[in-house]
Design a protein around this motif. Sequence first.
Motif, short mmCIF file in Angstrom:
data_model
loop_
_atom_site.label_atom_id
_atom_site.label_comp_id
_atom_site.label_asym_id
_atom_site.label_seq_id
_atom_site.Cartn_x
_atom_site.Cartn_y
_atom_site.Cartn_z
N TYR A 35 0.85 -1.20 0.00
CA TYR A 35 0.00 0.00 0.00
C TYR A 35 0.88 1.24 0.00
N ARG A 36 0.25 2.37 -0.38
CA ARG A 36 0.89 3.67 -0.25
C ARG A 36 0.21 4.43 0.87
N PRO A 37 0.91 5.40 1.49
CA PRO A 37 0.34 6.08 2.66
C PRO A 37 -1.00 6.76 2.42
N ASP A 38 -1.29 7.16 1.17
CA ASP A 38 -2.54 7.87 0.91
C ASP A 38 -3.68 6.92 0.56
N GLU A 39 -3.47 5.61 0.70
CA GLU A 39 -4.48 4.63 0.37
C GLU A 39 -5.12 4.02 1.61
N LEU A 40 -6.31 3.45 1.43
CA LEU A 40 -7.01 2.79 2.53
C LEU A 40 -6.44 1.39 2.75
N LEU A 41 -6.29 1.04 4.01
CA LEU A 41 -5.90 -0.32 4.37
C LEU A 41 -7.18 -1.09 4.65
N GLN A 42 -7.50 -2.03 3.77
CA GLN A 42 -8.77 -2.73 3.87
C GLN A 42 -8.57 -4.23 3.93
N GLY A 43 -9.57 -4.92 4.48
CA GLY A 43 -9.50 -6.37 4.55
C GLY A 43 -10.57 -6.93 5.45
N ASN A 44 -10.33 -8.14 5.93
CA ASN A 44 -11.28 -8.82 6.81
C ASN A 44 -10.57 -9.45 7.99
N ILE A 45 -11.23 -9.41 9.12
CA ILE A 45 -10.80 -10.16 10.30
C ILE A 45 -11.59 -11.46 10.29
N ILE A 46 -10.90 -12.58 10.23
CA ILE A 46 -11.57 -13.88 10.11
C ILE A 46 -11.40 -14.66 11.41
N THR A 47 -12.52 -15.03 12.02
CA THR A 47 -12.49 -15.83 13.24
C THR A 47 -13.09 -17.20 12.96
N LYS A 48 -12.53 -18.23 13.57
CA LYS A 48 -13.04 -19.60 13.51
C LYS A 48 -13.22 -20.10 14.93
N LEU A 49 -14.48 -20.23 15.36
CA LEU A 49 -14.79 -20.53 16.76
C LEU A 49 -15.65 -21.78 16.87
N PRO A 50 -15.35 -22.63 17.86
CA PRO A 50 -16.20 -23.81 18.08
C PRO A 50 -17.56 -23.46 18.68
N SER A 51 -17.61 -22.32 19.39
CA SER A 51 -18.86 -21.83 19.98
C SER A 51 -18.82 -20.31 20.02
N SER A 52 -19.96 -19.68 20.18
CA SER A 52 -20.01 -18.22 20.21
C SER A 52 -19.32 -17.69 21.46
N ILE A 53 -18.74 -16.49 21.35
CA ILE A 53 -18.06 -15.86 22.48
C ILE A 53 -18.53 -14.41 22.61
N SER A 54 -18.42 -13.90 23.82
CA SER A 54 -18.68 -12.49 24.09
C SER A 54 -17.34 -11.75 24.13
N HIS A 55 -17.37 -10.48 23.76
CA HIS A 55 -16.13 -9.70 23.79
C HIS A 55 -16.44 -8.27 24.19
N ARG A 56 -15.40 -7.56 24.55
CA ARG A 56 -15.53 -6.17 24.99
C ARG A 56 -15.01 -5.19 23.94
N GLN A 88 -16.45 -13.42 9.10
CA GLN A 88 -15.61 -12.40 8.48
C GLN A 88 -16.10 -11.02 8.87
N ILE A 89 -15.18 -10.24 9.46
CA ILE A 89 -15.52 -8.89 9.92
C ILE A 89 -14.72 -7.91 9.07
N PRO A 90 -15.36 -7.15 8.18
CA PRO A 90 -14.62 -6.22 7.30
C PRO A 90 -14.11 -5.01 8.09
N PHE A 91 -13.01 -4.44 7.60
CA PHE A 91 -12.47 -3.23 8.21
C PHE A 91 -11.88 -2.35 7.13
N SER A 92 -11.77 -1.07 7.41
CA SER A 92 -11.16 -0.09 6.53
C SER A 92 -10.47 0.95 7.40
N MET A 93 -9.20 1.21 7.12
CA MET A 93 -8.42 2.07 7.99
C MET A 93 -7.58 3.03 7.15
N ILE A 94 -7.60 4.30 7.50
CA ILE A 94 -6.81 5.31 6.81
C ILE A 94 -5.39 5.31 7.37
N LEU A 95 -4.42 5.17 6.49
CA LEU A 95 -3.04 5.17 6.96
C LEU A 95 -2.57 6.57 7.34
#
Length: 252
Positions: free
Chosen positions: A14-35, A88-95
Amino acid sequence: MSIEIKLSRSNRTYRPDELLQGNIITKLPSSISHRGIQLTINGSVNLQVRGGSAGLIESLYGVLKPIRIVKKSIEVQPSGKISAGTTQIPFSMILKNQGEEHKFYETFHGANISIQYLLNVDVVRGYLHKSLSATVEFIIESDLASLPEKPVSPEMVFFYITQDTQRHSLLTELKSGGFKISGRICTQCLLSDPLVGELTVEASAVPIYSIDIHLLRIESIMVGEKIATETSIIQTTQAQSFFMLRNLSYIT
Protein backbone atom coordinates in the motif's frame (compact mmCIF):
# COMPACT_ATOMS: atom_id res chain seq x y z
CA MET A 1 -10.42 -21.13 18.14
CA SER A 2 -8.36 -18.96 15.80
CA ILE A 3 -8.23 -15.46 14.35
CA GLU A 4 -6.41 -14.02 11.35
CA ILE A 5 -6.18 -10.83 9.29
CA LYS A 6 -6.62 -11.05 5.54
CA LEU A 7 -5.81 -7.88 3.64
CA SER A 8 -7.60 -6.92 0.43
CA ARG A 9 -4.38 -7.14 -1.61
CA SER A 10 -2.52 -10.41 -1.92
CA ASN A 11 0.86 -8.62 -2.10
CA ARG A 12 -0.03 -6.58 1.03
CA THR A 13 1.48 -3.46 -0.59
CA TYR A 14 0.00 0.00 0.00
CA ARG A 15 0.89 3.67 -0.25
CA PRO A 16 0.34 6.08 2.66
CA ASP A 17 -2.54 7.87 0.91
CA GLU A 18 -4.48 4.63 0.37
CA LEU A 19 -7.01 2.79 2.53
CA LEU A 20 -5.90 -0.32 4.37
CA GLN A 21 -8.77 -2.73 3.87
CA GLY A 22 -9.50 -6.37 4.55
CA ASN A 23 -11.28 -8.82 6.81
CA ILE A 24 -10.80 -10.16 10.30
CA ILE A 25 -11.57 -13.88 10.11
CA THR A 26 -12.49 -15.83 13.24
CA LYS A 27 -13.04 -19.60 13.51
CA LEU A 28 -14.79 -20.53 16.76
CA PRO A 29 -16.20 -23.81 18.08
CA SER A 30 -18.86 -21.83 19.98
CA SER A 31 -20.01 -18.22 20.21
CA ILE A 32 -18.06 -15.86 22.48
CA SER A 33 -18.68 -12.49 24.09
CA HIS A 34 -16.13 -9.70 23.79
CA ARG A 35 -15.53 -6.17 24.99
CA GLY A 36 -14.54 -4.75 21.65
CA ILE A 37 -12.44 -5.51 18.56
CA GLN A 38 -9.54 -3.14 18.05
CA LEU A 39 -7.13 -2.69 15.15
CA THR A 40 -3.72 -1.07 15.65
CA ILE A 41 -1.10 -0.01 13.11
CA ASN A 42 2.50 0.08 14.32
CA GLY A 43 5.33 1.36 12.16
CA SER A 44 8.90 1.69 13.40
CA VAL A 45 12.58 1.76 12.48
CA ASN A 46 14.50 -0.92 14.36
CA LEU A 47 18.08 -1.93 14.84
CA GLN A 48 18.47 -5.70 14.80
CA VAL A 49 21.24 -8.25 15.23
CA ARG A 50 21.22 -11.38 13.10
CA GLY A 51 24.32 -12.96 14.58
CA GLY A 52 27.83 -13.19 13.22
CA SER A 53 30.80 -11.01 14.05
CA ALA A 54 30.03 -7.77 15.81
CA GLY A 55 30.35 -4.69 13.66
CA LEU A 56 29.95 -0.97 14.14
CA ILE A 57 26.17 -1.07 13.83
CA GLU A 58 25.78 -4.24 15.90
CA SER A 59 27.75 -2.63 18.73
CA LEU A 60 24.96 -0.05 19.01
CA TYR A 61 22.30 -2.72 19.58
CA GLY A 62 20.63 -2.13 22.93
CA VAL A 63 21.73 1.51 22.93
CA LEU A 64 19.49 2.88 20.20
CA LYS A 65 15.77 2.60 20.81
CA PRO A 66 13.27 1.90 18.00
CA ILE A 67 12.05 5.03 16.21
CA ARG A 68 8.28 5.11 15.92
CA ILE A 69 6.89 6.16 12.55
CA VAL A 70 3.20 5.71 13.24
CA LYS A 71 0.86 4.23 15.83
CA LYS A 72 -2.86 4.41 15.15
CA SER A 73 -5.84 2.45 16.52
CA ILE A 74 -9.50 2.14 15.61
CA GLU A 75 -12.40 0.22 17.11
CA VAL A 76 -13.83 -2.16 14.52
CA GLN A 77 -16.71 -3.30 16.73
CA PRO A 78 -17.95 -2.33 20.19
CA SER A 79 -18.78 -4.91 22.86
CA GLY A 80 -20.85 -7.79 21.54
CA LYS A 81 -20.74 -11.41 20.43
CA ILE A 82 -19.08 -13.42 17.67
CA SER A 83 -21.01 -16.43 16.42
CA ALA A 84 -19.66 -19.98 16.23
CA GLY A 85 -18.06 -21.13 12.98
CA THR A 86 -16.28 -18.89 10.50
CA THR A 87 -17.01 -15.16 10.68
CA GLN A 88 -15.61 -12.40 8.48
CA ILE A 89 -15.52 -8.89 9.92
CA PRO A 90 -14.62 -6.22 7.30
CA PHE A 91 -12.47 -3.23 8.21
CA SER A 92 -11.16 -0.09 6.53
CA MET A 93 -8.42 2.07 7.99
CA ILE A 94 -6.81 5.31 6.81
CA LEU A 95 -3.04 5.17 6.96
CA LYS A 96 -2.36 8.89 6.72
CA ASN A 97 -4.93 11.66 7.12
CA GLN A 98 -4.63 14.86 5.12
CA GLY A 99 -2.61 17.46 6.97
CA GLU A 100 -0.58 14.97 9.00
CA GLU A 101 3.09 15.88 8.96
CA HIS A 102 4.69 12.57 9.90
CA LYS A 103 6.37 10.78 7.00
CA PHE A 104 5.95 7.15 6.02
CA TYR A 105 9.23 5.57 5.00
CA GLU A 106 9.29 2.65 2.60
CA THR A 107 9.41 -0.84 4.07
CA PHE A 108 12.99 -2.08 4.33
CA HIS A 109 14.49 -5.31 5.68
CA GLY A 110 18.26 -5.01 5.82
CA ALA A 111 20.99 -6.98 7.53
CA ASN A 112 21.03 -4.65 10.55
CA ILE A 113 18.20 -2.13 10.04
CA SER A 114 14.52 -2.72 9.36
CA ILE A 115 11.57 -0.44 8.63
CA GLN A 116 8.45 -2.45 9.37
CA TYR A 117 4.70 -1.87 9.46
CA LEU A 118 2.46 -4.26 11.41
CA LEU A 119 -1.32 -4.49 11.68
CA ASN A 120 -2.57 -6.06 14.91
CA VAL A 121 -6.09 -7.10 15.91
CA ASP A 122 -7.23 -7.71 19.49
CA VAL A 123 -10.54 -9.21 20.53
CA VAL A 124 -10.74 -8.21 24.21
CA ARG A 125 -12.57 -10.80 26.30
CA GLY A 126 -12.17 -9.55 29.86
CA TYR A 127 -10.11 -10.70 32.84
CA LEU A 128 -11.22 -14.35 32.93
CA HIS A 129 -10.53 -15.05 29.25
CA LYS A 130 -7.45 -14.59 27.13
CA SER A 131 -7.80 -12.05 24.32
CA LEU A 132 -7.68 -13.26 20.74
CA SER A 133 -4.89 -11.58 18.78
CA ALA A 134 -3.29 -11.74 15.33
CA THR A 135 -0.63 -9.75 13.51
CA VAL A 136 0.21 -9.30 9.85
CA GLU A 137 2.90 -7.24 8.15
CA PHE A 138 2.02 -4.95 5.26
CA ILE A 139 4.36 -3.18 2.86
CA ILE A 140 4.59 0.58 2.40
CA GLU A 141 5.70 2.10 -0.92
CA SER A 142 6.51 5.74 -1.63
CA ASP A 143 3.83 8.41 -1.69
CA LEU A 144 2.33 9.00 -5.13
CA ALA A 145 3.07 12.69 -4.67
CA SER A 146 6.78 12.00 -4.24
CA LEU A 147 7.04 9.92 -7.41
CA PRO A 148 8.11 11.62 -10.65
CA GLU A 149 5.43 12.25 -13.24
CA LYS A 150 7.58 10.62 -15.90
CA PRO A 151 10.07 7.74 -15.65
CA VAL A 152 13.45 8.90 -14.46
CA SER A 153 16.03 8.90 -17.23
CA PRO A 154 18.88 6.50 -16.48
CA GLU A 155 22.06 8.09 -15.17
CA MET A 156 25.18 6.33 -16.39
CA VAL A 157 28.36 6.50 -14.32
CA PHE A 158 31.72 5.65 -15.88
CA PHE A 159 34.37 3.72 -13.95
CA TYR A 160 37.73 2.03 -14.43
CA ILE A 161 39.68 -0.63 -12.54
CA THR A 162 43.48 -1.02 -12.60
CA GLN A 163 46.14 -2.54 -10.36
CA ASP A 164 46.54 0.89 -8.74
CA THR A 165 42.90 1.06 -7.59
CA GLN A 166 43.06 -2.24 -5.66
CA ARG A 167 43.72 -2.34 -1.92
CA HIS A 168 44.11 -6.12 -1.58
CA SER A 169 47.20 -8.13 -2.55
CA LEU A 170 47.62 -9.03 -6.24
CA LEU A 171 49.50 -11.67 -8.17
CA THR A 172 53.06 -10.74 -9.10
CA GLU A 173 52.14 -11.01 -12.79
CA LEU A 174 49.34 -8.48 -12.34
CA LYS A 175 51.55 -6.09 -10.42
CA SER A 176 54.22 -6.12 -13.10
CA GLY A 177 52.08 -6.53 -16.22
CA GLY A 178 49.03 -4.66 -15.00
CA PHE A 179 45.45 -4.73 -16.19
CA LYS A 180 42.73 -2.24 -17.07
CA ILE A 181 38.95 -2.65 -17.00
CA SER A 182 36.59 0.19 -17.86
CA GLY A 183 32.84 0.46 -18.09
CA ARG A 184 29.69 2.25 -17.19
CA ILE A 185 26.65 1.37 -15.09
CA CYS A 186 23.17 2.80 -14.56
CA THR A 187 22.94 4.12 -10.99
CA GLN A 188 19.27 5.14 -10.99
CA CYS A 189 16.54 2.62 -11.69
CA LEU A 190 13.41 1.03 -10.22
CA LEU A 191 13.76 -2.04 -8.02
CA SER A 192 11.61 -3.95 -10.49
CA ASP A 193 13.93 -3.10 -13.41
CA PRO A 194 17.21 -4.87 -14.21
CA LEU A 195 20.50 -3.23 -13.32
CA VAL A 196 22.33 -2.74 -16.62
CA GLY A 197 25.80 -1.64 -17.61
CA GLU A 198 28.75 -2.21 -19.88
CA LEU A 199 32.14 -3.70 -19.02
CA THR A 200 35.28 -3.67 -21.20
CA VAL A 201 38.46 -5.61 -20.44
CA GLU A 202 41.05 -3.44 -22.15
CA ALA A 203 44.16 -5.27 -21.00
CA SER A 204 45.18 -8.07 -18.64
CA ALA A 205 48.58 -9.65 -17.95
CA VAL A 206 46.93 -13.00 -17.13
CA PRO A 207 44.00 -14.91 -18.70
CA ILE A 208 40.56 -14.21 -17.22
CA TYR A 209 38.37 -17.24 -16.52
CA SER A 210 35.34 -15.62 -14.90
CA ILE A 211 33.94 -12.27 -13.79
CA ASP A 212 31.64 -11.96 -10.78
CA ILE A 213 29.40 -8.96 -10.11
CA HIS A 214 28.45 -8.28 -6.48
CA LEU A 215 25.38 -6.26 -5.48
CA LEU A 216 26.02 -4.69 -2.07
CA ARG A 217 23.74 -3.17 0.55
CA ILE A 218 25.11 -0.21 2.53
CA GLU A 219 23.41 0.63 5.85
CA SER A 220 24.25 3.72 7.89
CA ILE A 221 23.23 5.04 11.30
CA MET A 222 24.03 8.53 12.54
CA VAL A 223 25.01 8.56 16.22
CA GLY A 224 25.69 12.09 17.41
CA GLU A 225 28.10 13.54 14.86
CA LYS A 226 29.42 10.17 13.69
CA ILE A 227 28.04 7.80 11.05
CA ALA A 228 28.35 4.04 11.51
CA THR A 229 28.27 2.22 8.16
CA GLU A 230 28.33 -1.46 7.27
CA THR A 231 28.23 -3.24 3.91
CA SER A 232 26.79 -6.67 3.14
CA ILE A 233 26.37 -8.69 -0.06
CA ILE A 234 22.83 -9.03 -1.43
CA GLN A 235 23.52 -10.98 -4.62
CA THR A 236 26.43 -12.37 -6.63
CA THR A 237 26.13 -12.95 -10.37
CA GLN A 238 28.71 -14.61 -12.58
CA ALA A 239 28.80 -12.46 -15.68
CA GLN A 240 31.24 -14.63 -17.64
CA SER A 241 32.27 -18.23 -16.94
CA PHE A 242 34.37 -19.22 -19.95
CA PHE A 243 37.93 -18.49 -21.00
CA MET A 244 38.29 -14.89 -22.09
CA LEU A 245 40.93 -13.50 -24.39
CA ARG A 246 42.53 -10.18 -23.68
CA ASN A 247 41.00 -6.99 -25.02
CA LEU A 248 37.49 -8.50 -25.13
CA SER A 249 34.43 -6.28 -24.70
CA TYR A 250 30.99 -7.48 -23.62
CA ILE A 251 27.73 -6.19 -22.19
CA THR A 252 26.38 -7.15 -18.74
